[in-house]
Design a protein around this motif. Structure first.
Motif, PDB file in Angstrom:
ATOM      1  N   UNK A 167       0.816  -1.196   0.000  1.00  0.00           N
ATOM      2  CA  UNK A 167       0.000   0.000   0.000  1.00  0.00           C
ATOM      3  C   UNK A 167       0.855   1.253   0.000  1.00  0.00           C
ATOM      4  N   UNK A 168       0.190   2.373   0.035  1.00  0.00           N
ATOM      5  CA  UNK A 168       0.876   3.662  -0.056  1.00  0.00           C
ATOM      6  C   UNK A 168       0.194   4.605   0.929  1.00  0.00           C
ATOM      7  N   UNK A 169       0.759   4.695   2.122  1.00  0.00           N
ATOM      8  CA  UNK A 169       0.119   5.457   3.200  1.00  0.00           C
ATOM      9  C   UNK A 169       1.032   6.585   3.681  1.00  0.00           C
ATOM     10  N   UNK A 170       0.445   7.616   4.285  1.00  0.00           N
ATOM     11  CA  UNK A 170       1.264   8.647   4.945  1.00  0.00           C
ATOM     12  C   UNK A 170       2.124   8.010   6.023  1.00  0.00           C
ATOM     13  N   UNK A 179       4.321  12.797   6.514  1.00  0.00           N
ATOM     14  CA  UNK A 179       4.188  13.139   5.105  1.00  0.00           C
ATOM     15  C   UNK A 179       4.048  11.904   4.244  1.00  0.00           C
ATOM     16  N   UNK A 180       3.653  12.166   3.022  1.00  0.00           N
ATOM     17  CA  UNK A 180       3.432  11.107   2.035  1.00  0.00           C
ATOM     18  C   UNK A 180       4.242  11.427   0.796  1.00  0.00           C
ATOM     19  N   UNK A 181       5.064  10.468   0.352  1.00  0.00           N
ATOM     20  CA  UNK A 181       5.836  10.635  -0.877  1.00  0.00           C
ATOM     21  C   UNK A 181       5.126   9.920  -2.019  1.00  0.00           C
ATOM     22  N   UNK A 182       4.860  10.653  -3.073  1.00  0.00           N
ATOM     23  CA  UNK A 182       4.242  10.075  -4.265  1.00  0.00           C
ATOM     24  C   UNK A 182       5.103  10.460  -5.463  1.00  0.00           C
ATOM     25  N   UNK A 183       6.000   9.544  -5.857  1.00  0.00           N
ATOM     26  CA  UNK A 183       6.949   9.866  -6.906  1.00  0.00           C
ATOM     27  C   UNK A 183       7.915  10.918  -6.398  1.00  0.00           C
ATOM     28  N   UNK A 184       7.995  12.015  -7.110  1.00  0.00           N
ATOM     29  CA  UNK A 184       8.872  13.118  -6.692  1.00  0.00           C
ATOM     30  C   UNK A 184       8.134  14.132  -5.831  1.00  0.00           C
TER      31      UNK A 184
END
Length: 250
Positions: A167-170, A179-184
């Motif tokens: 998954x992709x969580x803060x 914080x949340x990193x999404x790509x750059x």
């Protein structure tokens, strides 16, 4: 949040009415008491309000005390006017002293809160350390930390998940930031984001799992001190898992 706002409104109301009732109660004695003694009693009312409320409440109580002292306890009575020069000085001093003392009372209350909070944080860290020292299983340490995180961060729930990152969580970082990193792109949060937040558990340089934090709706992000304690608790859980030699990921 609504509960805090309701309490603040109640304290502001008290800042207006408590000095009024104290001044009213002194009316039968106003010819027997000196203006100085009356002013000192009014200061006590200001301190009582300030000990319960905010700086704004303390300042409002000081203004209210000075106004009702003028209205009820100085000649001409029942008028916002003072004929005697000494009583004018007393009223001004009541306002100034009330403002100063009320701010000091609020400061003391906040320092007391900090001391109590720091003691609670220290107790959480000591509890985890005691479990590790007593030879408790890493699962017991993880469960203890999970429960502590719920109270510490004001969560609705918290669960621990072993294994790989999915998954992709803060992410709650080691410095307490979120914080949340999404790509750059990096999105930093000042409040809890929607959904679960991840707090990773690492021990001996190895990733063992993560706590998934589910905050109560509408709750603000906890103070930085609480977030740093949460990171330290997760580190203690990671150390317990690493010491036990459990399998890790990466």
């Amino acid at each position: 949040m609504s509960g805090y706002r309701l309490r603040d409104r109640a304290v502001l109301l008290a800042a207006l009415v408590i000095p009024f009732f104290v001044a009213l109660a002194l009316v039968p004695f106003r010819t027997d008491l000196s203006a100085t003694n009356e002013a000192l009693i009014m200061v006590v009312a200001v301190v009582a309000v300030a000990a319960l409320g905010t700086r704004a409440a303390g300042a409002l109580a000081a203004l209210s005390a000075a106004a009702w002292f003028d209205f009820f306890l100085t000649r001409p009575y029942q008028q916002f006017a003072i004929a005697d020069g000494d009583e004018i000085q007393t009223a001004v001093l009541l306002l100034v002293v009330g403002l100063i003392v009320s701010q000091l009372a609020v400061r003391v209350r906040r320092l007391r809160t900090v001391v109590v909070t720091d003691a609670a944080h220290l107790s959480s860290l000591q509890g985890t350390a005691r479990l590790a020292e007593d030879g408790s299983s890493p699962e017991a340490v993880v469960e203890y930390v999970r429960r502590e995180l719920v109270g510490l961060l004001g969560l609705r729930s918290c669960r621990f998940e072993y294994g790989r990152l999915l998954g992709h969580r803060p992410l709650l970082q080691h410095d307490g930031s979120l914080w949340l990193r999404s790509g750059s792109r990096i999105t930093e949060y000042a409040d809890w984001p929607d959904g679960e937040t991840e707090l990773r558990v690492v021990g001996g340089g190895h990733y063992y799992g993560r706590f998934l934090l589910d905050p109560l709706p509408g709750r603000p992000l906890p103070p930085e001190e609480a977030r740093l304690v949460a990171v330290a608790l997760a580190a203690q859980a990671g150390a317990a898992l690493d010491t036990a030699g459990l399998s890790h990921q990466g």
